[in-house]
Design a protein around this motif. Structure first.
Motif, PDB file in Angstrom:
ATOM      1  N   GLY A  77     -11.641  -0.649  21.464  1.00  0.00           N
ATOM      2  CA  GLY A  77     -10.527  -1.537  21.154  1.00  0.00           C
ATOM      3  C   GLY A  77     -10.176  -1.514  19.685  1.00  0.00           C
ATOM      4  O   GLY A  77      -8.994  -1.451  19.308  1.00  0.00           O
ATOM      5  N   ALA A  78     -11.197  -1.547  18.827  1.00  0.00           N
ATOM      6  CA  ALA A  78     -10.944  -1.511  17.387  1.00  0.00           C
ATOM      7  C   ALA A  78     -10.267  -0.206  16.990  1.00  0.00           C
ATOM      8  O   ALA A  78      -9.365  -0.199  16.130  1.00  0.00           O
ATOM      9  CB  ALA A  78     -12.263  -1.687  16.619  1.00  0.00           C
ATOM     10  N   ALA A  79     -10.673   0.871  17.606  1.00  0.00           N
ATOM     11  CA  ALA A  79     -10.062   2.169  17.304  1.00  0.00           C
ATOM     12  C   ALA A  79      -8.599   2.201  17.723  1.00  0.00           C
ATOM     13  O   ALA A  79      -7.752   2.789  17.031  1.00  0.00           O
ATOM     14  CB  ALA A  79     -10.841   3.288  18.001  1.00  0.00           C
ATOM     15  N   ALA A  80      -8.277   1.545  18.834  1.00  0.00           N
ATOM     16  CA  ALA A  80      -6.892   1.529  19.314  1.00  0.00           C
ATOM     17  C   ALA A  80      -5.973   0.819  18.324  1.00  0.00           C
ATOM     18  O   ALA A  80      -4.783   1.152  18.214  1.00  0.00           O
ATOM     19  CB  ALA A  80      -6.818   0.854  20.681  1.00  0.00           C
ATOM     20  N   ALA A  81      -6.517  -0.164  17.606  1.00  0.00           N
ATOM     21  CA  ALA A  81      -5.706  -0.899  16.629  1.00  0.00           C
ATOM     22  C   ALA A  81      -5.558  -0.145  15.317  1.00  0.00           C
ATOM     23  O   ALA A  81      -4.840  -0.615  14.423  1.00  0.00           O
ATOM     24  CB  ALA A  81      -6.318  -2.278  16.375  1.00  0.00           C
ATOM     25  N   ARG A  82      -6.213   1.003  15.202  1.00  0.00           N
ATOM     26  CA  ARG A  82      -6.058   1.828  13.999  1.00  0.00           C
ATOM     27  C   ARG A  82      -5.081   2.971  14.195  1.00  0.00           C
ATOM     28  O   ARG A  82      -4.826   3.744  13.262  1.00  0.00           O
ATOM     29  CB  ARG A  82      -7.425   2.396  13.584  1.00  0.00           C
ATOM     30  N   ALA A 103     -10.211  -8.020  16.044  1.00  0.00           N
ATOM     31  CA  ALA A 103      -9.714  -8.869  17.122  1.00  0.00           C
ATOM     32  C   ALA A 103      -9.463  -8.061  18.392  1.00  0.00           C
ATOM     33  O   ALA A 103      -9.751  -8.516  19.502  1.00  0.00           O
ATOM     34  CB  ALA A 103      -8.431  -9.567  16.690  1.00  0.00           C
ATOM     35  N   THR A 104      -8.924  -6.846  18.251  1.00  0.00           N
ATOM     36  CA  THR A 104      -8.670  -6.019  19.426  1.00  0.00           C
ATOM     37  C   THR A 104      -9.982  -5.603  20.073  1.00  0.00           C
ATOM     38  O   THR A 104     -10.092  -5.556  21.309  1.00  0.00           O
ATOM     39  CB  THR A 104      -7.849  -4.776  19.038  1.00  0.00           C
ATOM     40  N   GLY A 105     -10.998  -5.324  19.256  1.00  0.00           N
ATOM     41  CA  GLY A 105     -12.313  -5.039  19.810  1.00  0.00           C
ATOM     42  C   GLY A 105     -12.900  -6.236  20.531  1.00  0.00           C
ATOM     43  O   GLY A 105     -13.435  -6.112  21.643  1.00  0.00           O
ATOM     44  N   VAL A 106     -12.785  -7.416  19.926  1.00  0.00           N
ATOM     45  CA  VAL A 106     -13.308  -8.636  20.539  1.00  0.00           C
ATOM     46  C   VAL A 106     -12.626  -8.900  21.874  1.00  0.00           C
ATOM     47  O   VAL A 106     -13.279  -9.208  22.891  1.00  0.00           O
ATOM     48  CB  VAL A 106     -13.126  -9.834  19.586  1.00  0.00           C
ATOM     49  N   MET A 107     -11.299  -8.776  21.904  1.00  0.00           N
ATOM     50  CA  MET A 107     -10.588  -9.083  23.150  1.00  0.00           C
ATOM     51  C   MET A 107     -10.861  -8.027  24.211  1.00  0.00           C
ATOM     52  O   MET A 107     -10.868  -8.344  25.414  1.00  0.00           O
ATOM     53  CB  MET A 107      -9.087  -9.196  22.868  1.00  0.00           C
ATOM     54  N   VAL A 130      -8.874 -17.506  22.190  1.00  0.00           N
ATOM     55  CA  VAL A 130      -9.571 -16.618  21.260  1.00  0.00           C
ATOM     56  C   VAL A 130      -8.547 -16.228  20.193  1.00  0.00           C
ATOM     57  O   VAL A 130      -7.766 -15.293  20.376  1.00  0.00           O
ATOM     58  CB  VAL A 130     -10.122 -15.373  21.969  1.00  0.00           C
ATOM     59  N   PRO A 131      -8.487 -16.941  19.067  1.00  0.00           N
ATOM     60  CA  PRO A 131      -7.439 -16.710  18.067  1.00  0.00           C
ATOM     61  C   PRO A 131      -7.696 -15.456  17.241  1.00  0.00           C
ATOM     62  O   PRO A 131      -8.839 -15.076  16.987  1.00  0.00           O
ATOM     63  CB  PRO A 131      -7.507 -17.957  17.205  1.00  0.00           C
ATOM     64  N   HIS A 132      -6.600 -14.845  16.787  1.00  0.00           N
ATOM     65  CA  HIS A 132      -6.689 -13.599  16.023  1.00  0.00           C
ATOM     66  C   HIS A 132      -6.032 -13.709  14.646  1.00  0.00           C
ATOM     67  O   HIS A 132      -5.642 -12.706  14.055  1.00  0.00           O
ATOM     68  CB  HIS A 132      -6.025 -12.459  16.796  1.00  0.00           C
ATOM     69  N   SER A 133      -5.900 -14.930  14.128  1.00  0.00           N
ATOM     70  CA  SER A 133      -5.342 -15.115  12.793  1.00  0.00           C
ATOM     71  C   SER A 133      -6.441 -15.687  11.900  1.00  0.00           C
ATOM     72  O   SER A 133      -7.614 -15.729  12.286  1.00  0.00           O
ATOM     73  CB  SER A 133      -4.124 -16.036  12.858  1.00  0.00           C
ATOM     74  N   PHE A 134      -6.081 -16.160  10.693  1.00  0.00           N
ATOM     75  CA  PHE A 134      -7.060 -16.768   9.799  1.00  0.00           C
ATOM     76  C   PHE A 134      -6.358 -17.806   8.938  1.00  0.00           C
ATOM     77  O   PHE A 134      -5.124 -17.806   8.829  1.00  0.00           O
ATOM     78  CB  PHE A 134      -7.773 -15.705   8.954  1.00  0.00           C
ATOM     79  N   PRO A 135      -7.099 -18.742   8.329  1.00  0.00           N
ATOM     80  CA  PRO A 135      -6.456 -19.872   7.651  1.00  0.00           C
ATOM     81  C   PRO A 135      -5.479 -19.493   6.549  1.00  0.00           C
ATOM     82  O   PRO A 135      -4.522 -20.232   6.287  1.00  0.00           O
ATOM     83  CB  PRO A 135      -7.645 -20.660   7.090  1.00  0.00           C
ATOM     84  N   GLY A 136      -5.665 -18.359   5.879  1.00  0.00           N
ATOM     85  CA  GLY A 136      -4.799 -17.990   4.767  1.00  0.00           C
ATOM     86  C   GLY A 136      -3.663 -17.064   5.120  1.00  0.00           C
ATOM     87  O   GLY A 136      -3.111 -16.388   4.254  1.00  0.00           O
TER      88      GLY A 136
END
Length: 455
Positions: free
Chosen positions: A10-15, A435-439, A411-417
């Motif tokens: 999943g992480a690789a797909a987001a790259r 996030a893509t790997g986690v999901m 399962v959120p994929h953003s961050f406070p900043g």
């Protein structure tokens, strides 16, 4: 595949260049829900993502409810398999062009260092693409998901989700599922997966005080005429104490459940960028944000601030927003404010409830669905996620939790900043990859799961 190998895939797909191109395509749609002229863009966005979903075996239909469009996409693998209801929104807040750093175009995906900028990348187009890419990853690796998926996409979340509750209520059979699994909002911090199970409610009240038609000379009348600005300041001050702790008991949940306190133990919200001495006494910052209620003054007005004159202003206005925790009774919030102001002598202040409102709702921390998602992430990444009983912000969780009766896991994929709702909205590339790997791990864990395991 193992859960850890699904994470890597999943992480690789987001790259890939395809992921970046798709993200740019989504951001290019100017889906500002506050602008009536954006209606063609809203429709075009739904048409665009329909093509992607259809390619994955979904059947897609756009429904209208009270003048608002809802895309329902369904992918069926077997009657005996669990069904997941997912939710996303394709609308965004105004682009705020001209206010972004270095003249960045809010409607164009732009890479600056390790970050990607663009309106909607965090809220919620990027999060939608993460989940879509994760689903594609599992299907590519395994050929099937081992579950059925219904995906509901709306185009009005940023203006209070008009029609969503009615649509869900009228289409309960169409949306029948065993679990709401969706993504919105921020992680606790960028580097650690987060799961949250509900959301605080929200209501905004406008306070108006008017004593006369026009201003009066501050020298000739000063000390002998009531000043609406001063009175409004005192009225606002009685809503909380000097440390920001609410003084209206009906606006709070009264108590925090032990399971909620335990889940929040040791957590530091917003990366520590908080005032530790602000808020309700005896509560940790995490408890104040995720398990208690707070009131904020969003704006206030009296006189002419850009060009003040020597006159007592005739009127004053203020906008107060309440974020209320699960356990707070949503009915009677305005009446509680009225009673409180009257007790303190501010009977002349007019109260009007404005804008969208959300109810507070929450799935119990120990629910099987919450345990399933948490365990999958832990096994797939080697790190236990942060588990928040409730998001500090507000979203339509109650429509799914209370209206449809589903356990809700986000399962959120953003961050406070991330600067959502502001200029310079952005996400780190590495967060999108993680996030893509986690999901992918979470969706991959559905194989072999029975419907009753999630209930």
């Amino acid at each position: 595949m193992t859960r850890s190998s699904l994470y890597s895939a999943g992480a690789a797909a987001a790259r890939t260049p395809q992921f970046r191109q798709r993200l740019g395509d989504l951001i290019a749609y100017q889906t500002d829900a506050t602008d009536p002229a954006s209606a063609p863009q809203l429709a075009a966005f739904l048409s665009h993502v329909t093509g992607w979903l259809t390619a994955l075996g979904f059947t897609c239909d756009v429904h209208d409810c009270e003048g608002h469009s809802f895309l329902v996409a369904k992918r069926h693998e077997g009657a005996d398999l669990p069904t997941i209801l997912s939710y996303s929104h394709g609308d965004v807040v105004p682009g705020m062009a001209g206010r972004w750093r270095d003249g960045l175009d809010p409607w164009a995906l732009t890479e600056v260092g390790d970050d990607w900028f663009g309106r909607g990348i965090a809220d919620n187009k990027g999060q939608f693409l993460v989940n879509l890419t994760a689903l594609e990853t599992v299907l590519a690796q395994r050929g099937s998901l081992g579950a059925n998926v219904t995906w509901l996409i709306e185009m009005g979340e940023e203006v209070g989700s008009p029609g969503l509750a009615e649509f869900c209520n009228h289409n309960r059979a169409l949306l029948d599922a065993d679990l709401l699994l969706a993504s919105d909002g921020p992680r606790m911090d960028a580097g650690r997966p987060t799961v949250f199970l509900g959301a605080r409610g929200a209501a905004t009240f406008r306070l108006d005080l008017e004593h006369r038609i026009a201003g009066r000379h501050s020298g000739n009348f000063g000390g002998a005429l009531r000043n609406p600005a001063l009175e409004m300041a005192h009225a606002l001050a009685c809503i909380t104490d000097r440390s920001g702790a609410l003084q209206i008991a009906e606006w709070t949940p009264g108590t925090i459940p032990d399971a909620t306190r335990e889940a929040l133990t040791g957590l530091t919200p917003a990366g520590g960028a908080i005032d530790a001495d602000w808020g309700a006494e005896g509560l940790t910052p995490a408890e104040r944000i995720h398990a208690w209620s707070s009131a904020e003054v969003l704006a206030m007005h009296a006189g002419d601030p850009p060009a003040p004159v020597n006159a007592i202003p005739p009127r004053a206005s203020a906008w107060v927003q309440l974020r209320f925790a699960p356990g707070t009774k949503a009915a009677g919030l305005a009446e509680a404010l009225r009673k409180h102001l009257d007790i303190h002598g501010f009977t002349d202040i007019k109260i009007t409830q404005e804008g969208p409102s959300f109810a507070a709702s929450q799935t119990p921390v120990g629910h099987p669905a919450a345990q399933f998602v948490t365990q999958a992430i832990t096994e797939g990444t080697g790190t236990a996620p942060v588990v928040l009983p409730s998001l500090g912000g507000s979203l339509p969780n109650d429509i799914f939790r209370d209206g449809l009766g589903l356990p809700t896991v986000w399962v959120p994929h953003s961050f406070p900043g991330c600067s959502q709702h502001a200029p310079d909205e952005h996400l780190p590339k590495r967060l999108l990859q993680d996030a893509t790997g986690v999901m992918s791990v979470v969706l991959g864990a559905l194989a072999g799961t029975r419907p009753e395991d999630l209930r």
